[in-house]
Motif scaffolding. Structure first.
Motif, PDB file in Angstrom:
ATOM      1  N   LEU A 203       0.829  -1.198   0.000  1.00 47.00           N
ATOM      2  CA  LEU A 203       0.000   0.000   0.000  1.00 47.00           C
ATOM      3  C   LEU A 203       0.867   1.252   0.000  1.00 47.00           C
ATOM      4  CD1 LEU A 203      -2.738  -0.991   2.613  1.00 47.00           C
ATOM      5  CD2 LEU A 203      -2.868  -1.157   0.120  1.00 47.00           C
ATOM      6  N   HIS A 204       0.477   2.222  -0.817  1.00 50.04           N
ATOM      7  CA  HIS A 204       1.142   3.516  -0.811  1.00 50.04           C
ATOM      8  C   HIS A 204       0.738   4.252   0.469  1.00 50.04           C
ATOM      9  CE1 HIS A 204       1.315   7.894  -1.752  1.00 50.04           C
ATOM     10  NE2 HIS A 204       2.472   7.544  -2.263  1.00 50.04           N
ATOM     11  N   PHE A 205       1.671   5.008   1.045  1.00 50.11           N
ATOM     12  CA  PHE A 205       1.341   5.773   2.247  1.00 50.11           C
ATOM     13  C   PHE A 205       2.201   7.025   2.320  1.00 50.11           C
ATOM     14  CE2 PHE A 205       4.894   3.173   3.498  1.00 50.11           C
ATOM     15  CZ  PHE A 205       5.610   3.917   4.430  1.00 50.11           C
ATOM     16  N   ARG A 206       1.760   7.966   3.129  1.00 48.79           N
ATOM     17  CA  ARG A 206       2.521   9.180   3.412  1.00 48.79           C
ATOM     18  C   ARG A 206       2.868   9.198   4.898  1.00 48.79           C
ATOM     19  NH1 ARG A 206       0.030  14.317   0.043  1.00 48.79           N
ATOM     20  NH2 ARG A 206      -0.160  13.298  -1.988  1.00 48.79           N
ATOM     21  N   GLU A 207       4.075   9.635   5.202  1.00 52.66           N
ATOM     22  CA  GLU A 207       4.536   9.658   6.590  1.00 52.66           C
ATOM     23  C   GLU A 207       4.789  11.088   7.036  1.00 52.66           C
ATOM     24  OE1 GLU A 207       7.916   7.571   9.487  1.00 52.66           O
ATOM     25  OE2 GLU A 207       7.747   7.003   7.365  1.00 52.66           O
ATOM     26  N   TYR A 208       4.372  11.383   8.265  1.00 50.83           N
ATOM     27  CA  TYR A 208       4.530  12.716   8.844  1.00 50.83           C
ATOM     28  C   TYR A 208       5.078  12.587  10.263  1.00 50.83           C
ATOM     29  CZ  TYR A 208       1.151  14.073   5.187  1.00 50.83           C
ATOM     30  OH  TYR A 208       0.486  14.265   3.997  1.00 50.83           O
ATOM     31  N   GLY A 209       5.940  13.511  10.639  1.00 49.67           N
ATOM     32  CA  GLY A 209       6.351  13.658  12.024  1.00 49.67           C
ATOM     33  C   GLY A 209       7.091  12.478  12.609  1.00 49.67           C
ATOM     34  N   ALA A 210       7.254  12.547  13.926  1.00 48.70           N
ATOM     35  CA  ALA A 210       7.934  11.507  14.684  1.00 48.70           C
ATOM     36  C   ALA A 210       7.506  11.637  16.135  1.00 48.70           C
ATOM     37  CB  ALA A 210       9.454  11.655  14.556  1.00 48.70           C
ATOM     38  N   GLY A 211       7.767  10.600  16.901  1.00 51.50           N
ATOM     39  CA  GLY A 211       7.417  10.652  18.317  1.00 51.50           C
ATOM     40  C   GLY A 211       7.208   9.271  18.891  1.00 51.50           C
TER      41      GLY A 211
ATOM     42  N   GLY B  62     -11.606   8.480  -0.998  1.00 52.33           N
ATOM     43  CA  GLY B  62     -10.603   9.352  -0.406  1.00 52.33           C
ATOM     44  C   GLY B  62      -9.204   8.873  -0.728  1.00 52.33           C
ATOM     45  N   SER B  63      -8.227   9.485  -0.093  1.00 52.62           N
ATOM     46  CA  SER B  63      -6.832   9.089  -0.256  1.00 52.62           C
ATOM     47  C   SER B  63      -6.009   9.759   0.830  1.00 52.62           C
ATOM     48  CB  SER B  63      -6.298   9.510  -1.635  1.00 52.62           C
ATOM     49  OG  SER B  63      -6.186  10.922  -1.717  1.00 52.62           O
ATOM     50  N   ALA B  64      -4.750   9.372   0.915  1.00 58.20           N
ATOM     51  CA  ALA B  64      -3.844  10.006   1.879  1.00 58.20           C
ATOM     52  C   ALA B  64      -3.736  11.501   1.603  1.00 58.20           C
ATOM     53  CB  ALA B  64      -2.468   9.345   1.806  1.00 58.20           C
ATOM     54  N   GLN B  65      -3.836  11.881   0.341  1.00 67.20           N
ATOM     55  CA  GLN B  65      -3.735  13.290  -0.049  1.00 67.20           C
ATOM     56  C   GLN B  65      -4.761  14.149   0.674  1.00 67.20           C
ATOM     57  OE1 GLN B  65      -3.940  13.928  -4.324  1.00 67.20           O
ATOM     58  NE2 GLN B  65      -5.016  15.861  -4.036  1.00 67.20           N
ATOM     59  N   ASN B  66      -5.970  13.622   0.850  1.00 68.35           N
ATOM     60  CA  ASN B  66      -7.040  14.385   1.497  1.00 68.35           C
ATOM     61  C   ASN B  66      -6.770  14.656   2.976  1.00 68.35           C
ATOM     62  OD1 ASN B  66      -9.189  12.208  -0.329  1.00 68.35           O
ATOM     63  ND2 ASN B  66      -8.569  14.260  -0.950  1.00 68.35           N
TER      64      ASN B  66
ATOM     65  N   GLU C 125       3.132  17.059  14.370  1.00 69.77           N
ATOM     66  CA  GLU C 125       3.938  17.915  15.240  1.00 69.77           C
ATOM     67  C   GLU C 125       4.263  17.229  16.558  1.00 69.77           C
ATOM     68  OE1 GLU C 125       1.761  21.512  15.666  1.00 69.77           O
ATOM     69  OE2 GLU C 125       1.910  22.061  13.538  1.00 69.77           O
ATOM     70  N   THR C 126       3.437  16.237  16.955  1.00 71.32           N
ATOM     71  CA  THR C 126       3.639  15.592  18.253  1.00 71.32           C
ATOM     72  C   THR C 126       3.679  14.069  18.185  1.00 71.32           C
ATOM     73  OG1 THR C 126       1.240  15.682  18.668  1.00 71.32           O
ATOM     74  CG2 THR C 126       2.574  17.486  19.548  1.00 71.32           C
ATOM     75  N   MET C 127       3.545  13.483  17.002  1.00 73.73           N
ATOM     76  CA  MET C 127       3.524  12.025  16.885  1.00 73.73           C
ATOM     77  C   MET C 127       3.922  11.616  15.473  1.00 73.73           C
ATOM     78  SD  MET C 127      -0.637  11.405  16.775  1.00 73.73           S
ATOM     79  CE  MET C 127      -0.957  12.726  17.971  1.00 73.73           C
ATOM     80  N   ARG C 128       4.184  10.334  15.283  1.00 74.48           N
ATOM     81  CA  ARG C 128       4.430   9.791  13.948  1.00 74.48           C
ATOM     82  C   ARG C 128       3.092   9.422  13.337  1.00 74.48           C
ATOM     83  NH1 ARG C 128       6.852   3.880  12.442  1.00 74.48           N
ATOM     84  NH2 ARG C 128       7.441   4.293  10.273  1.00 74.48           N
ATOM     85  N   VAL C 129       2.841   9.861  12.110  1.00 71.80           N
ATOM     86  CA  VAL C 129       1.568   9.623  11.443  1.00 71.80           C
ATOM     87  C   VAL C 129       1.826   8.933  10.102  1.00 71.80           C
ATOM     88  CG1 VAL C 129      -0.543  10.663  10.555  1.00 71.80           C
ATOM     89  CG2 VAL C 129       0.608  11.694  12.526  1.00 71.80           C
ATOM     90  N   LEU C 130       1.149   7.803   9.879  1.00 67.05           N
ATOM     91  CA  LEU C 130       1.222   7.076   8.615  1.00 67.05           C
ATOM     92  C   LEU C 130      -0.173   7.069   8.000  1.00 67.05           C
ATOM     93  CD1 LEU C 130       3.331   3.984   9.807  1.00 67.05           C
ATOM     94  CD2 LEU C 130       4.173   6.122   8.812  1.00 67.05           C
ATOM     95  N   VAL C 131      -0.343   7.744   6.869  1.00 67.27           N
ATOM     96  CA  VAL C 131      -1.644   7.829   6.203  1.00 67.27           C
ATOM     97  C   VAL C 131      -1.620   6.914   4.982  1.00 67.27           C
ATOM     98  CG1 VAL C 131      -3.462   9.357   5.410  1.00 67.27           C
ATOM     99  CG2 VAL C 131      -1.648  10.262   6.860  1.00 67.27           C
ATOM    100  N   VAL C 132      -2.484   5.912   4.998  1.00 65.59           N
ATOM    101  CA  VAL C 132      -2.461   4.852   3.997  1.00 65.59           C
ATOM    102  C   VAL C 132      -3.447   5.136   2.874  1.00 65.59           C
ATOM    103  CG1 VAL C 132      -2.886   2.382   3.644  1.00 65.59           C
ATOM    104  CG2 VAL C 132      -1.811   3.166   5.767  1.00 65.59           C
TER     105      VAL C 132
END
Length: 269
Positions: free
Chosen positions: A6-14, A26-30, A40-47
């Motif tokens: 699966l394609h995903f986008r990753e944001y942040g860390a924590g 929908g999509s990760a883009q949305n 800003e406060t956690m690691r986020v993986l949007v699939v």
């Protein structure tokens, strides 16, 4: 483990990791604005779920498929446990994942869906998209004009048109698999959690007061399947809470991930 990547986008860390599953069409883009804020406060993986966004197109699209895709994603990303957030169709997949793999879920967040069947408006939307002749389109504005007769709601049209893109040859194409979604959308819309299914972990349900899904009408059903749950309803919001009231939505999600249900007080029954 499936070969599906699966394609995903990753944001942040924590210390905390949050996996987000979008709804149908929908999509990760949305989720970029919400995921960036949460990052800003956690690691986020949007699939991007199968048949959506940058993920592979497949012949089938069932709740079981989506549940097992998420299990495989956890394995591929070496996630032992994580928080899981799902919107609408993504919420169904997240609930099913929690029922079957509770040991992998640190906490569950469900956006505007209850564990029951619905008559989804997505069926009509997907049918409208299938009727659009992409070979005749001159522009995205042209597509919007063509769809306006079948999808009068401008917000919905703009949402689905985020899936319209040009391929390498310059031709218009949908980034989602319309054929598979049309085939399986009715089955998705009629999903109901099995009577015996339960997730004992902490769960936050977030609903929109103006949404056609009315999840506040089914609090007893929610508590049957999710006994350690809290329901928060957002005023002046419809089904796309993370778009319509994104700042309040982000605040609720962040509070739950960082502090659990203890920060929400007693549930009004």
């Amino acid at each position: 483990m499936s070969d599906l990547q699966l394609h995903f986008r990753e944001y942040g860390a924590g210390e905390n990791t949050l996996v987000i599953l979008h709804g149908v069409l929908g999509s990760a883009q949305n989720w970029h604005r919400v995921a960036k804020a949460l990052g800003e406060t956690m690691r986020v993986l949007v699939v991007d779920q199968r048949n959506h966004g940058g993920s592979p197109h497949t012949a089938t699209h069932t709740i079981d498929d989506l549940r097992e895709d998420l299990r495989d994603f956890f394995e591929q990303q070496k996630l032992t446990r994580a928080f899981v957030l799902g919107h609408s169709m993504g919420g169904m997949a997240a609930m099913e994942f929690a029922f079957h793999y509770s040991e992998r879920v640190r906490g569950l967040i469900i956006e505007d869906i209850a564990p029951r069947s619905y008559r989804s408006s997505s069926v009509e939307i997907i049918a409208a998209l299938a009727q659009l002749d992409l070979t005749t389109l001159a522009s995205r504005q042209h597509a919007d004009e063509e769809l306006s007769r079948l999808i009068p709601n401008e917000v919905v049209r703009q949402f689905v048109l985020t899936n319209l893109a040009r391929n390498a040859e310059g031709a218009w194409q949908w980034r989602m698999n319309i054929a598979a979604l049309a085939t399986y959308q009715h089955a998705l819309a009629t999903y109901e959690a099995p009577l015996h299914a339960r997730f004992e972990g902490e769960t936050l349900f977030i609903g929109g007061m103006r949404s056609e899904f009315h999840i506040d009408h089914f609090q007893d059903l929610i508590l049957h399947h999710f006994p350690a749950s809290r329901l928060e309803m957002i005023p002046e919001a419809g089904h796309w809470l993370h778009f319509e009231k994104w700042e309040l939505f982000v605040a609720l999600v962040r509070r739950f991930v960082e502090h659990g249900l203890m920060e929400f007080g007693d549930q009004d029954r």
